[in-house]
Enzyme design. Sequence first.
Site, short mmCIF file in Angstrom:
data_model
loop_
_atom_site.label_atom_id
_atom_site.label_comp_id
_atom_site.label_asym_id
_atom_site.label_seq_id
_atom_site.Cartn_x
_atom_site.Cartn_y
_atom_site.Cartn_z
N ASP A 1 24.09 -7.35 -20.07
CA ASP A 1 25.01 -6.70 -20.25
C ASP A 1 26.49 -7.56 -20.77
OD1 ASP A 1 23.50 -4.61 -20.18
OD2 ASP A 1 24.75 -3.08 -18.60
N ARG B 1 25.02 -0.44 -21.67
CA ARG B 1 26.12 0.52 -21.45
C ARG B 1 27.98 1.12 -21.60
NH1 ARG B 1 24.38 1.04 -14.82
NH2 ARG B 1 23.22 -1.24 -15.00
N THR C 1 22.88 -9.98 -15.86
CA THR C 1 22.87 -8.65 -16.30
C THR C 1 22.90 -9.17 -17.76
OG1 THR C 1 23.29 -6.80 -16.31
CG2 THR C 1 24.98 -8.65 -15.35
N ASP D 1 29.19 -7.39 -18.89
CA ASP D 1 29.84 -6.77 -17.97
C ASP D 1 30.37 -6.97 -17.00
OD1 ASP D 1 28.00 -6.06 -16.40
OD2 ASP D 1 27.91 -4.49 -16.65
N ARG E 1 16.41 -0.30 -7.99
CA ARG E 1 17.70 0.10 -7.18
C ARG E 1 17.13 0.75 -5.33
NH1 ARG E 1 18.13 0.25 -13.03
NH2 ARG E 1 19.65 -0.90 -13.70
N MET F 1 21.15 -2.16 -25.87
CA MET F 1 21.53 -1.47 -24.86
C MET F 1 22.97 -2.41 -24.75
SD MET F 1 18.57 -2.32 -22.22
CE MET F 1 17.69 -0.87 -22.02
N ASP G 1 27.77 -5.43 -11.52
CA ASP G 1 28.11 -4.79 -10.04
C ASP G 1 27.64 -4.02 -9.29
OD1 ASP G 1 27.86 -2.95 -11.72
OD2 ASP G 1 30.08 -3.08 -12.42
N GLY H 1 19.30 -4.16 -12.92
CA GLY H 1 18.36 -4.42 -13.99
C GLY H 1 18.09 -5.93 -13.60
P1 ADP Z 1 23.82 -3.32 -11.05
O1 ADP Z 1 23.68 -4.39 -9.96
O2 ADP Z 1 22.94 -4.00 -12.35
O3 ADP Z 1 24.72 -3.16 -11.48
P2 ADP Z 1 22.99 -0.90 -9.37
O4 ADP Z 1 24.70 -0.81 -10.24
O5 ADP Z 1 21.71 0.51 -9.81
O6 ADP Z 1 22.91 -2.29 -10.80
O7 ADP Z 1 22.85 -1.76 -8.21
C1 ADP Z 1 22.02 -2.53 -7.07
C2 ADP Z 1 21.73 -1.40 -5.90
O8 ADP Z 1 23.28 -2.30 -5.72
C3 ADP Z 1 22.06 -0.79 -6.09
O9 ADP Z 1 20.65 0.54 -5.79
C4 ADP Z 1 21.88 -0.93 -4.25
O10 ADP Z 1 21.69 -0.59 -3.42
C5 ADP Z 1 23.47 -1.51 -4.07
N1 ADP Z 1 24.51 -1.26 -4.47
C6 ADP Z 1 25.59 -0.37 -5.51
N2 ADP Z 1 26.53 0.11 -5.32
C7 ADP Z 1 26.86 -0.44 -3.91
C8 ADP Z 1 27.73 -0.28 -3.35
N3 ADP Z 1 28.98 0.45 -3.74
N4 ADP Z 1 27.61 -0.22 -1.86
C9 ADP Z 1 26.26 -0.86 -1.53
N5 ADP Z 1 25.08 -0.64 -2.17
C10 ADP Z 1 25.58 -0.65 -3.35
O1 F6P Z 2 22.33 -2.74 -17.10
C1 F6P Z 2 21.68 -3.79 -17.64
C2 F6P Z 2 20.69 -2.19 -18.54
O2 F6P Z 2 19.89 -3.31 -19.47
C3 F6P Z 2 21.88 -1.44 -19.49
O3 F6P Z 2 22.16 -2.27 -20.97
C4 F6P Z 2 20.54 -0.53 -19.38
O4 F6P Z 2 21.53 1.00 -20.11
C5 F6P Z 2 20.45 0.26 -17.87
O5 F6P Z 2 20.21 -1.32 -18.16
C6 F6P Z 2 18.98 0.70 -17.96
O6 F6P Z 2 18.42 0.50 -16.61
P1 F6P Z 2 17.05 0.94 -16.76
O7 F6P Z 2 15.83 1.42 -17.82
O8 F6P Z 2 16.01 -0.23 -15.44
O9 F6P Z 2 17.33 1.71 -15.57
#
Ligand code: ADP
Ligand code: F6P
Length: 319
Positions: A127, A171, A125, A129, A72, A169, A103, A11
């Site tokens: 959040d 999560r 982010t 978090d 993503r 927001m 994360d 995000g």
């Molecule tokens: P954020 O980084 O905001 O927490 P996501 O959890 O959607 O967002 O993760 C973003 C991207 O990071 C994922 O779409 C993927 O490409 C990569 N990613 C997430 N988890 C893993 C993992 N366990 N191993 C490798 N890549 C990952």
């Molecule tokens: O992680 C950031 C965040 O804005 C969360 O608070 C929310 O639930 C989520 O992303 C929404 O993500 P998207 O609409 O991009 O899937």
Amino acid sequence: MKTIGILTSGGDAPGMNTAIRAVVRSAIYNNIKVMGIERGYNGLINGTIRQMDLSSVGDIIHRGGTILKTARCEEFKTEEGRKKALDVLRIFGIEGLVIIGGDGSFQGAQKLSHAGIKTIGLPGTIDNDLAYTDYTIGFDTTVNTVLNSVSNIRDTSTSHGRANIIEVMGRHCGDIALYAGLAGGAESVIVPEEEFHVEDVCRKLIQGKNRGKMHSIIILAEGIGNGFDLGKEIEEKTGIETRVTVLGHIQRGGSPTAFDRVLASRMGAKAVQLLMNGKSGRAVGIKNNEMIDLDIDEALAKEKEFDKDMYELAKILSI
Ligand code: ADP
Ligand code: F6P
């Protein structure tokens, strides 16, 4: 280190552009070439990569979103996908990578680090978090955006003598609700970390009404329940007319605050410094206003502690 790459993933968050600018300018200042990778890990797999120069990060310090775009990428979670990414990194001669995200993005960074690419994670982010750092890039801006909405809604809440629920927001993390609730003088803050009873919310509303209070703001963190169902229940139980506002993606955009710009600038410079020192698999953070870095696995293993004192304070000050 001659060439580094930079990407934003997951995000988006206000301040990501400021961090990109800081990485690019710090690197060029130190005679390191920077490659901008588009749309997160997708860009690594597809090779959508371009060299960045001083002017490619001009006039972005104040802009929300991310000029590198974000995404993503499911393919990157697979061995095969990461193998493609490693091949692309070799083709472009990228030895080190700065990854700005949450994360999930950090888990991806750690995997690349284990595969021999030097990686540094910057927490981007809204959040807040990530437990290892006091603040993530974007959180402060989002709290201020929510706060503006709270102020606007408070005006109309007072005019009509209504209860207004504002869903924000976050999560699984209640920090946005908590900070905006305390700063906005909300009557109730409902977060995933603390049990809540609708009766307590209703009692507060009735007590407020009885002493002539004309407005009531309830901040609800997403994911705990449906704001509209809660509004209906409150109306039935108290007879007070209730309205619901879901702020949604308004919270993700906008010009970063001074706090986020300073944070992102310091973190971006720190990432380059770590790469120049040969470090890898490190997460950059801020603790007690000092820049810190720690192992990404260690950073991800830390459990976020909810600020109960602040939560209690918000309750006390809204009696
Ligand atoms: P954020 O980084 O905001 O927490 P996501 O959890 O959607 O967002 O993760 C973003 C991207 O990071 C994922 O779409 C993927 O490409 C990569 N990613 C997430 N988890 C893993 C993992 N366990 N191993 C490798 N890549 C990952
Ligand atoms: O992680 C950031 C965040 O804005 C969360 O608070 C929310 O639930 C989520 O992303 C929404 O993500 P998207 O609409 O991009 O899937």
